[in-house]
Design a protein around this motif. Structure first.
Motif, short mmCIF file in Angstrom:
data_model
loop_
_atom_site.label_atom_id
_atom_site.label_comp_id
_atom_site.label_asym_id
_atom_site.label_seq_id
_atom_site.Cartn_x
_atom_site.Cartn_y
_atom_site.Cartn_z
N LEU A 80 0.83 -1.21 0.00
CA LEU A 80 0.00 0.00 0.00
C LEU A 80 0.87 1.26 0.00
O LEU A 80 0.56 2.22 -0.70
CB LEU A 80 -0.91 0.03 1.23
N LEU A 131 0.35 3.88 -2.83
CA LEU A 131 -0.22 5.18 -2.46
C LEU A 131 0.83 6.25 -2.20
O LEU A 131 0.49 7.39 -1.95
CB LEU A 131 -1.14 5.02 -1.24
N GLU A 146 -1.11 9.23 3.05
CA GLU A 146 -2.20 8.81 2.16
C GLU A 146 -2.83 7.50 2.65
O GLU A 146 -4.05 7.33 2.59
CB GLU A 146 -1.71 8.66 0.72
N VAL A 147 -2.01 6.58 3.14
CA VAL A 147 -2.54 5.34 3.71
C VAL A 147 -3.43 5.67 4.90
O VAL A 147 -4.55 5.17 5.00
CB VAL A 147 -1.40 4.38 4.13
N ARG A 161 -6.75 7.15 3.77
CA ARG A 161 -7.65 6.15 3.21
C ARG A 161 -8.24 5.24 4.28
O ARG A 161 -9.35 4.73 4.13
CB ARG A 161 -6.92 5.31 2.14
N LEU A 162 -7.49 5.01 5.37
CA LEU A 162 -7.97 4.17 6.46
C LEU A 162 -8.74 4.96 7.51
O LEU A 162 -9.28 4.38 8.45
CB LEU A 162 -6.80 3.45 7.14
N GLU A 184 -9.72 -3.16 5.91
CA GLU A 184 -9.77 -1.98 5.03
C GLU A 184 -8.56 -1.93 4.11
O GLU A 184 -8.68 -1.57 2.94
CB GLU A 184 -9.87 -0.70 5.86
N MET A 185 -7.39 -2.31 4.62
CA MET A 185 -6.19 -2.33 3.78
C MET A 185 -6.34 -3.34 2.65
O MET A 185 -5.95 -3.08 1.52
CB MET A 185 -4.94 -2.65 4.61
N LYS A 210 -9.14 -4.26 1.26
CA LYS A 210 -10.08 -3.68 0.28
C LYS A 210 -9.37 -2.67 -0.60
O LYS A 210 -9.55 -2.67 -1.83
CB LYS A 210 -11.25 -3.01 0.99
N ILE A 211 -8.58 -1.79 0.01
CA ILE A 211 -7.87 -0.76 -0.75
C ILE A 211 -6.88 -1.41 -1.71
O ILE A 211 -6.83 -1.07 -2.89
CB ILE A 211 -7.15 0.22 0.18
N ASP A 224 -8.36 -2.95 -4.75
CA ASP A 224 -8.69 -1.96 -5.78
C ASP A 224 -7.44 -1.46 -6.50
O ASP A 224 -7.48 -1.18 -7.70
CB ASP A 224 -9.42 -0.76 -5.17
N GLU A 225 -6.33 -1.35 -5.78
CA GLU A 225 -5.10 -0.78 -6.33
C GLU A 225 -4.26 -1.80 -7.09
O GLU A 225 -3.65 -1.49 -8.10
CB GLU A 225 -4.24 -0.15 -5.22
#
Length: 94
Positions: A24, A28, A33-34, A37-38, A63-64, A66-67, A70-71
């Motif tokens: 991440l 990111l 930024e991490v 997003r969290l 949550e990480m 999920k992010i 997506d990334e």
């Protein structure tokens, strides 16, 4: 007995959570930024990075995941498969 179940994140080791965090950070670009997003503080992210005794909670790990999904879906699959192989080896060696 009824207990809370946090899903997949409950089965990811500290090492796996830190791998997710590392990817991440690469995706990111920075801890701020991490954290954004969290929806947590930058200090929490820096704490995970600097203190080997700290790691993301189940909720933050979820949550990480999920992010990162997506990334970089490919990387998340690699990490989860590595985690599965480690767990499988531990079970068979038991």
């Amino acid at each position: 007995m009824k207990t809370r179940f946090d899903g997949l994140s409950e089965f990811i080791s500290r090492r796996g959570r830190m791998k997710v965090l590392t990817i991440l950070l690469e995706e990111l670009k920075n801890p701020a930024e991490v954290a954004k997003r969290l929806n947590i503080t930058r200090n929490a992210v820096y704490g995970w990075i600097k203190d080997k005794k700290r790691h993301p909670s189940n909720e933050n790990a979820r949550e990480m995941l999920k992010i990162l999904n997506d990334e970089n879906e490919k990387k998340i699959r690699e990490i989860l498969i590595d985690e599965l192989h480690i767990f499988q080896k531990l079970v068979f060696d038991f």
